[in-house]
Every structure is written in structure tokens, then in C-alpha cells.
Design a protein around this motif. Sequence first.
Motif, PDB file in Angstrom:
ATOM      1  N   ALA A   1       1.532   3.099   2.340  1.00 40.79           N
ATOM      2  CA  ALA A   1       2.372   3.170   3.538  1.00 40.79           C
ATOM      3  C   ALA A   1       3.461   2.079   3.526  1.00 40.79           C
ATOM      4  O   ALA A   1       4.064   1.790   4.560  1.00 40.79           O
TER       5      ALA A   1
ATOM      6  N   HIS B   1      -0.425  -5.937   2.293  1.00 37.55           N
ATOM      7  CA  HIS B   1      -1.782  -6.324   2.668  1.00 37.55           C
ATOM      8  C   HIS B   1      -2.154  -7.610   1.938  1.00 37.55           C
ATOM      9  O   HIS B   1      -1.843  -7.755   0.753  1.00 37.55           O
TER      10      HIS B   1
ATOM     11  N   CYS C   1      -2.885   3.379   6.129  1.00 39.50           N
ATOM     12  CA  CYS C   1      -3.530   3.677   4.847  1.00 39.50           C
ATOM     13  C   CYS C   1      -5.050   3.485   4.943  1.00 39.50           C
ATOM     14  O   CYS C   1      -5.771   3.811   4.014  1.00 39.50           O
TER      15      CYS C   1
ATOM     16  N   CYS D   1       0.833  -1.208   0.000  1.00 40.68           N
ATOM     17  CA  CYS D   1       0.000   0.000   0.000  1.00 40.68           C
ATOM     18  C   CYS D   1       0.865   1.255   0.000  1.00 40.68           C
ATOM     19  O   CYS D   1       2.089   1.186   0.000  1.00 40.68           O
TER      20      CYS D   1
ATOM     21  N   GLN E   1       3.237  -1.110   3.329  1.00 46.82           N
ATOM     22  CA  GLN E   1       2.910  -2.316   4.096  1.00 46.82           C
ATOM     23  C   GLN E   1       2.301  -3.349   3.145  1.00 46.82           C
ATOM     24  O   GLN E   1       1.615  -2.988   2.189  1.00 46.82           O
TER      25      GLN E   1
ATOM     26  N   CYS F   1      -3.718  -0.673   9.286  1.00 41.85           N
ATOM     27  CA  CYS F   1      -2.644   0.110   8.678  1.00 41.85           C
ATOM     28  C   CYS F   1      -3.036   1.586   8.601  1.00 41.85           C
ATOM     29  O   CYS F   1      -4.216   1.922   8.555  1.00 41.85           O
TER      30      CYS F   1
HETATM   31 ZN   LIG Z   1      -1.690  -0.031   4.247  1.00 40.71          ZN
END
Ligand SMILES: [Zn+2]
Length: 481
Positions: free
Chosen positions: A283, A287, A344, A281, A285, A342
Motif C-alpha cells: 500500500a 513500516h 496491507c 508495503c 506505506q 495499514c
Molecule cells: Zn502496509
Amino acid sequence: MGTDTAWTVFRAGRQRPAAIAALQRRRLADLVTYARTHSAYYADRYRDIPAPGARSGPTDITRLPAITKPDAMTHFDDWVTDPAVRRAGVEAFLADPAQVGRDYLDRYVVCTTSGSTGTPAILLHDLRAVAVYNALGYVRALPPTLLRSDVIWPLVRGRGRLAAVFVTDGHFLGNTMMARRVRSKPWRRRMQRLLSALARIEDIVGELNAFQPVVLGGYPSALEALAREQRAGRLRIAPALVNAAGETLTDAARQRIGTAFACRVGNHYGTSEAVGLTYECSAAQLHVNSDWYILEPVDDHDQPVPPGRRSHGALVTNLANRIQPVIRYQIGDQIIVQPERCSCAGPFPVIEVSGRTDDTLVFATPAGDRIRVLPLAVATVAEETPGVAACQLVQHGPAALRVRFRTRPGVDAAQVWDVLRTRLSAYLAGLGALEVSVEKDDLPPQLHPRSGKFRQVYREHGTPRPFGPSPDARPGPRMKT
Ligand SMILES: [Zn+2]
């Protein structure tokens, strides 16, 4: 990509986690029903499990037995759900390089894996599943990256020129998918370049300098080797984006690659059994696309591991693919499901992965050079040897490689070893590592003595390090991969 599929994927991304969980349960129940009625393998495995009905409620996934790649591959003809698909036929198709990028029986995408468990697998994906993978890529994985102005404009100016360094001469997933896209739209050939990770680094560098990709993809080990070439000034490219896939991308490697190319480094985590399992994403991270996949962190008895704790392994279920159902299928990766949502604000769970951690091998030559050998490339050379069922490569000295392998039933192990040794020696010699002794280990492939994990390619303590300072202070030693 089907517009319906893209729309379905887009809509799920706007849902709350509870609605996605409901969607997941419904798709799981459908898949389990389909698998037990169309796959003799699952019919047998699930014979004592009551069929989900109105009264028994939704399928509880933890009541289904886990399956392993070696067991499922042994029952390949029973595993698949189309009687027209037979292992012998698929293997004949795979043995023909002219078929790369074509669909088997005009309706299945076939790929082979270089297995992180040491056992290669053959995987078929039906076209509906492929539409889902594409939609997950375009709708979820691409936008967080593309919508950044430092990526989108160079991409437009560079007309999207994409180069990827993977194992290219086979039906591996990335290769097959790229060949398929080029086949359907031949103009893409000019914009996409697939380079072999088995080639000499000088040749890869030369091609990249000429092509000037805007997006560069590859295994982290290949990208690290290229980052080194860029720092040394031999490679001169200015990608807007570098994408890593196929091996674990460590934070340190990500930083080294990002610094060398002065751009964002994206990370992709998926397997040939679960294409498009995750997306990264805005950010940065990972997913899980939990509307189409179930990823369960488990301990060494396949029991659930709670969020926040590192798992021993993981079970993956692919809710999109029907031809070869993947339900609670063991993958060796250790994951942590993050307990918090998260930044996001996306509805999909966040995971941290420590998956494939093979070593780059480094051989010293009598002249004092160091030759780097990419783990996935050399593992492929070994695995593609006829008769080899599983293999493991261990470097135990500056110029010594130990080979552990298992053969397929009914083949002459001594003959297989002759061919395997010749292939490995020839491959290493082609890279410039001329005097490596390639020895057979009497042991079969082993778990790593310290981590307890299976590592297919690794260096033992005391062998040269791939990216550290050179052991000799002579100026300008020649670096190869
Ligand atoms: Zn995220």
C-alpha cells in the motif's frame, strides 16, 4: 543470507503486534545487558540504572539515556564491544580505497555516514547483524514490489540489471554493501552498476543509456535530475522500478520521477546506524521493522510524542548489531507514527517521515547556463576534507556559496579552510560552475532559521530554483547537475 535468520524474520511477520512487542522487549533486554558488559561507554552511561532482573521485569527503554552521535563518536574506542577495534585502525582501513567492500578484521562491515546532523560517523556492523539486514530486505522489502507483474517480468527479461547513483568513492553504506556483494560473486559486476553522484550529469546519462538498467536507484535529488534528462530526451531508459533512498522523497518528487520514467517509484528509509529500519508495503506505506528496531518519536527534550503527532526528532535502537550498540541514538528526522493499522494488514507500525531535506544548489554561469549541484555529493566533498568535523553549505547568491564548518581538535583551522575551499572550488569547476565564490562564514553550522532543523546544504531565498522554469527564455540552455 542465513536461512535461520530469514526464517526468523519471515515468522515474525506472521505474528500479531503483541507478540512482536514481546520479541522486541526480549531482544532489547539482551542488547542492554550485552552493551553494559562489553562497552565501557554504555557501562558508564547506565551505571545508575539497575540491571534487568527477574524482579525488575523487562527493560523500560524510556529509562535509558539517549545518546548523540557526536558524543558517542568522541568515545568511539569505548563504544565498540570488541577490544580489537580501535578508531585509529578503522580510520587507516577507511583511508584505503582498495578496502571498500572488504570486511574489517574479516568480521565487520564498516561504513561512514555523511551526517544529516553535520557530524560524520563511523559505523561497524557484525556479520550476524548483516544477515538480519539482508533477511529484512529479501523477506519484507522486496516481495511487495517484486510480486507485481509490471515489475517482475521486465526484471526477468532485463536480467535484473541494476544501476544506482550514489556517492561512490568511499565507504558509504550502499557502496560498501554493493562492493561486498560483487566481491563475493564477481558475475554480479555485469548486472550491477554503481554510478557516482559526483560525476557530470552528461556522463551519468551516457553510462545509463549504454547499460539500460531495469532497476534504477539513487538519491531523490539525483533521480530528479535524471527524470529531467529523460523528459528532455537525452536519457533514454525504461526501468521497471525506480528506488529512492538517502534523502527525503517528497510526494511531488515521487510524482515527477514516476511520470518521467513511467514506472513505480519505491521509497527506502533507513540510516547507516539502522540498516533496513523500514520497508515499503504493497500500500506504499513505510513500516518499521519493529522486531529488530525501536524507533521512538520524541520532542526536543527526548520525551515521547504520541502517535498521530509530528515529532521533533527520533531515537533509534538497533536490536541486531552488537559490535557498536546503537541504543536510543538521536537521529534528526521528524516522524509521525500512524495511529491506525495499514490497509496491507501487516503487523508492523506505519510511519511518515520528513527527514533530510537538503536543497539542490543551482549556480548561474555568465553565459546564462544553470548548473545543478546535488546536495549529498557536494556535502561529501566538504566532509571528506581532512580535519573537518562538521560542515554546512549555504548558497546565498546566484554564484556564491558560504561555508560553515568546525574542525577536529588539534588541527590548524586556516590550513583546513585552504584545502576545503580548494576542494569545493575544484569540484564546482568540474561541473561547469567556474565562477562561484566560496566564502568562509565565521559562524559554525547553524540550525535553519525558519524550520529550526539542521539542513546541511540549502539555498537562501532569492537564489535560482532547481526544477522550476528557466529564468531566461533563451532556447535550449544547457542543464548540468
Ligand atoms: Zn502496509
